[in-house]
Design a protein around this motif. Structure first.
Motif, PDB file in Angstrom:
ATOM      1  N   LYS A  59      41.172  53.134  48.103  1.00 48.84           N
ATOM      2  CA  LYS A  59      41.861  52.603  49.519  1.00 48.84           C
ATOM      3  C   LYS A  59      40.834  52.133  50.617  1.00 48.84           C
ATOM      4  N   PRO A  60      40.963  51.009  51.294  1.00 50.38           N
ATOM      5  CA  PRO A  60      40.201  50.473  52.371  1.00 50.38           C
ATOM      6  C   PRO A  60      40.221  51.594  53.587  1.00 50.38           C
ATOM      7  N   ARG A  61      39.048  51.966  53.881  1.00 51.23           N
ATOM      8  CA  ARG A  61      38.800  52.680  55.169  1.00 51.23           C
ATOM      9  C   ARG A  61      38.924  52.179  56.527  1.00 51.23           C
ATOM     10  N   ALA A  62      38.981  52.619  57.588  1.00 50.23           N
ATOM     11  CA  ALA A  62      39.414  51.951  58.577  1.00 50.23           C
ATOM     12  C   ALA A  62      38.310  50.784  59.077  1.00 50.23           C
ATOM     13  N   GLY A  63      38.688  49.582  59.383  1.00 51.09           N
ATOM     14  CA  GLY A  63      37.894  48.537  59.496  1.00 51.09           C
ATOM     15  C   GLY A  63      37.288  47.764  58.489  1.00 51.09           C
ATOM     16  N   GLU A  64      37.681  48.256  57.251  1.00 54.38           N
ATOM     17  CA  GLU A  64      37.066  47.395  56.013  1.00 54.38           C
ATOM     18  C   GLU A  64      38.094  46.304  55.712  1.00 54.38           C
ATOM     19  N   GLN A  65      37.556  45.273  55.251  1.00 53.38           N
ATOM     20  CA  GLN A  65      38.400  43.763  55.203  1.00 53.38           C
ATOM     21  C   GLN A  65      38.261  43.375  53.785  1.00 53.38           C
ATOM     22  N   ASP A  66      39.253  43.129  53.177  1.00 50.86           N
ATOM     23  CA  ASP A  66      39.039  42.745  51.752  1.00 50.86           C
ATOM     24  C   ASP A  66      38.370  41.517  51.829  1.00 50.86           C
ATOM     25  N   GLY A  67      37.703  41.165  50.744  1.00 55.21           N
ATOM     26  CA  GLY A  67      36.527  39.978  50.655  1.00 55.21           C
ATOM     27  C   GLY A  67      35.472  40.151  51.243  1.00 55.21           C
ATOM     28  N   VAL A  68      35.457  41.152  52.326  1.00 54.17           N
ATOM     29  CA  VAL A  68      34.148  41.090  53.164  1.00 54.17           C
ATOM     30  C   VAL A  68      33.429  42.404  52.773  1.00 54.17           C
ATOM     31  N   HIS A  69      34.009  43.684  52.785  1.00 51.53           N
ATOM     32  CA  HIS A  69      33.335  44.893  52.493  1.00 51.53           C
ATOM     33  C   HIS A  69      33.582  45.068  50.943  1.00 51.53           C
ATOM     34  N   TYR A  70      34.852  44.772  50.434  1.00 53.96           N
ATOM     35  CA  TYR A  70      34.987  44.915  48.837  1.00 53.96           C
ATOM     36  C   TYR A  70      36.142  44.011  48.579  1.00 53.96           C
ATOM     37  N   PHE A  71      36.363  43.845  47.287  1.00 57.15           N
ATOM     38  CA  PHE A  71      37.699  43.210  47.088  1.00 57.15           C
ATOM     39  C   PHE A  71      38.333  44.468  46.524  1.00 57.15           C
ATOM     40  N   PHE A  72      39.571  44.944  47.284  1.00 57.79           N
ATOM     41  CA  PHE A  72      40.377  45.959  46.919  1.00 57.79           C
ATOM     42  C   PHE A  72      41.383  45.550  46.013  1.00 57.79           C
ATOM     43  N   LYS A  73      41.569  46.280  44.820  1.00 56.51           N
ATOM     44  CA  LYS A  73      42.475  46.044  43.702  1.00 56.51           C
ATOM     45  C   LYS A  73      42.866  47.499  43.324  1.00 56.51           C
ATOM     46  N   SER A  74      44.326  47.232  42.728  1.00 55.27           N
ATOM     47  CA  SER A  74      45.085  48.281  42.134  1.00 55.27           C
ATOM     48  C   SER A  74      44.309  48.596  40.839  1.00 55.27           C
ATOM     49  N   LYS A  75      44.764  49.563  40.245  1.00 53.24           N
ATOM     50  CA  LYS A  75      44.136  50.133  39.003  1.00 53.24           C
ATOM     51  C   LYS A  75      44.550  49.479  38.068  1.00 53.24           C
ATOM     52  N   GLU A  76      45.562  48.911  38.016  1.00 56.89           N
ATOM     53  CA  GLU A  76      46.439  48.132  36.937  1.00 56.89           C
ATOM     54  C   GLU A  76      45.583  46.619  36.779  1.00 56.89           C
ATOM     55  N   GLU A  77      45.177  46.169  38.115  1.00 61.22           N
ATOM     56  CA  GLU A  77      44.566  44.709  38.380  1.00 61.22           C
ATOM     57  C   GLU A  77      43.063  45.007  37.788  1.00 61.22           C
TER      58      GLU A  77
END
Lengths: 205, 205
Positions: free
Chosen positions: A44-62
């Motif tokens: 899960k993203p932590r406070a302040g973390e942005q998708d595509g900047v710090h990480y690409f956040f994905k579900s386990k299925e993805e």
């Protein structure tokens, strides 16, 4: 007629605790002309973390689908979460003519090498060689056990470094950065790469 | 127990008129940590020239004996005088752990490569590629003959550069020097060289 030169992928790895992260941050602060890969993760993203900047956040299925579709240069599981390096992002950045730096554990680096053998693999080692020399040459003053431990570690490092193109001693962060920058410049001057550029140019008509 | 690392031989060459001498002098002025090879010659010393500093001065008989005894890395005759690179001087300097830079014409560099394949061969090229790109992409504005000449020259350069490890564009003397210095640093970080050092160290007992 496309004369655009592709970027190169540099993979920085080494034994755990050698200071890969510190060296990487120092290169970033220097403004070295390298793009840093962004990892894919299922955590899960932590406070302040942005998708595509710090990480690409994905579900386990993805994430599982990315593995199945060979869309990851490497991946691993840590404490229940998956982390990986997205092939597409790296490929797009290289296609734009930018060099990419990937900082990664040894096991991950070996995966990348299998999936992207044209990468340039740099192994960071502790500032041990000079130290070890002194210890061996003044052996009376050092515990034999300590020397033996360091010698065994050095033998393990040899086995790992065989898979890499360059070995850089992390004696001082600044010196290690200088050497990495030199490797980047020298690799762009490799004869085979330049001939490739010349050929594309002279065969145009 | 001898941990001394041997120096490396760097050979700087390229088409005539590319600016090898200028780049070499600039490296010297920067104080780059390279030893410069001293040539053997049969020509008479000019005012102020010292034996063993500017040249090693030899008679024709002595020079012929050096050729016969394989004591030259390369040699050539210009306007009745012989010039060559003494193997012994280069070897001694490398054994002291110092890197040697040899600036030489293409034919001489190929001789050195035969006699000393472990050298690192750098080919200096005119700052042509960028120029050439512009000319081809704006072909209306340039004489076709000029483009054709430059394309032919580039094709000849490709044939020559195949024998080299690195190709460095001499767009600006300072940039060319930076790249040569990067090659020197990177070559010392080559995995095979570092493993060699580690092995000598860990096999000591």
């Amino acid at each position: 007629m496309d004369f655009k030169e592709k970027g190169l992928l540099f993979v920085l790895s080494g034994p755990s605790g050698v200071g890969k992260g510190t060296v990487c941050r120092a290169l970033r602060e220097r403004g070295t002309d390298l793009q840093y890969s962004i990892s894919v993760t299922t955590r899960k993203p932590r406070a302040g973390e942005q998708d595509g900047v710090h990480y690409f956040f994905k579900s386990k299925e993805e994430f599982q689908a990315m593995i199945a579709n060979h869309q990851l240069l490497e991946w691993a599981e840590y404490v229940g979460n998956f982390y990986g390096t997205p092939l597409q992002y790296v490929q797009d950045t290289l296609d734009e003519g930018k060099d990419v730096l990937l900082e990664i554990e040894v096991q991950g680096a070996l995966q990348v090498k299998q999936n992207f053998p044209e990468g340039i693999f740099i192994f960071l080692v502790p500032p041990s060689l000079g130290e070890l020399k002194k210890r061996i040459t003044n052996r009376g003053t050092e515990s034999l056990k300590l020397i033996e431990n360091r010698l065994n570690a050095a033998r393990d490092e040899i086995e790992m470094m065989k898979h890499y193109d360059y070995v850089i001693e992390n004696d001082q962060v600044d010196c290690a950065c200088d050497r990495i920058e030199a490797v980047v410049v020298a690799e762009h001057c490799q004869q085979a790469r330049i001939i490739e550029k010349y050929k594309r140019l002279t065969e145009v008509d």
